[in-house]
Design an enzyme around this catalytic site. Sequence first.
Site, PDB file in Angstrom:
ATOM      1  CG  HIS A 115      45.498  24.902  18.949  1.00 49.99           C
ATOM      2  ND1 HIS A 115      44.867  23.658  18.494  1.00 49.99           N
ATOM      3  CD2 HIS A 115      45.533  24.767  19.883  1.00 49.99           C
ATOM      4  CE1 HIS A 115      44.459  23.000  19.261  1.00 49.99           C
ATOM      5  NE2 HIS A 115      44.884  23.685  20.289  1.00 49.99           N
ATOM      6  CD  GLU A 134      44.032  28.658  16.880  1.00 52.83           C
ATOM      7  OE1 GLU A 134      45.399  27.919  15.887  1.00 52.83           O
ATOM      8  OE2 GLU A 134      42.899  28.789  17.215  1.00 52.83           O
ATOM      9  CD  GLU A 173      45.438  23.007  13.698  1.00 51.90           C
ATOM     10  OE1 GLU A 173      46.136  23.230  15.343  1.00 51.90           O
ATOM     11  OE2 GLU A 173      44.359  22.328  13.653  1.00 51.90           O
ATOM     12  CG  HIS A 190      44.256  18.911  16.207  1.00 48.33           C
ATOM     13  ND1 HIS A 190      42.260  19.250  15.985  1.00 48.33           N
ATOM     14  CD2 HIS A 190      44.392  20.294  16.015  1.00 48.33           C
ATOM     15  CE1 HIS A 190      42.142  20.581  16.853  1.00 48.33           C
ATOM     16  NE2 HIS A 190      43.305  20.961  16.317  1.00 48.33           N
TER      17      HIS A 190
END
Length: 266
Positions: free
Chosen positions: A153, A231, A98, A61
């Site tokens: 992430h 993750e 995040e 992101h």
Amino acid sequence: MGTFLTGSAVLATLAALSVACAGAVPAVREAKAPVAASAESSPTGRGGPLAGKTVVIDPGHNGLNAAHREEIDRLVDVITGRKPCNTIGTRTRAGYPEHAFNWDVADRLKPLLEEMGAKVVLTRPDDKGVGPCITERAAIGNEAGADAVVSIHGDGAAESGHGFHVIMPGLIAGHNDAIIRPSRRLGLAIRKAYRVGTRMPYATYAGRDGLQTRTDLGGLNLSKRPAVFIECGNMRNSRDAARMSKPAFRERIATSLAAGLRQYLR
């Protein structure tokens, strides 16, 4: 700026963590690593266990994605379908985003790898931009000839779920055949080091034993180099979020990822 471990101390910590399977987790420094100047590679010219290796770190992101929805929502080809160029990411209930978590971990990981002699490439230079698209992120790793690519992430699953998992590329015949086995070895090394170093449990809501294989992620589908996503925890779960929001724990994450990469690349 806080005090950092000396080069020899960093190597000693990472060496201990890379071979640990149980017992006490090595202490880590709490100071934040300096911000990278650009997304270009940063050759160190140093010797060390990762000398001659290139690692691409992909912090998922970006900080201004939410303000540029038209740009990041456009669809791109990921072989198995069409996906948005990029997304906003999730955040904790307290509002920690995040994209900031991903950047902070990447920014801490970079100097640890450089201290071991690796050439490190970031897919974005800071947390103040838009994108890049998932297609561009994969291209950065390919063009760098990366020996390993790790996309960082934090998950946004249901609040009841907790823990971490590593995502590996699934086979897309004729496209990624050559990276399936090395990516799995990378995933296993990252999973082991992360579990030992952070003591975070395997995800209760995705994958099995901390591993998952997917064919819908552009960053994996389009990679021609060994690549995995991690993750690091579920940011919507209160316990995971509390840990991931602490700088000291993010430093522990970075140290664990460095140990996993060292184990894979040695």
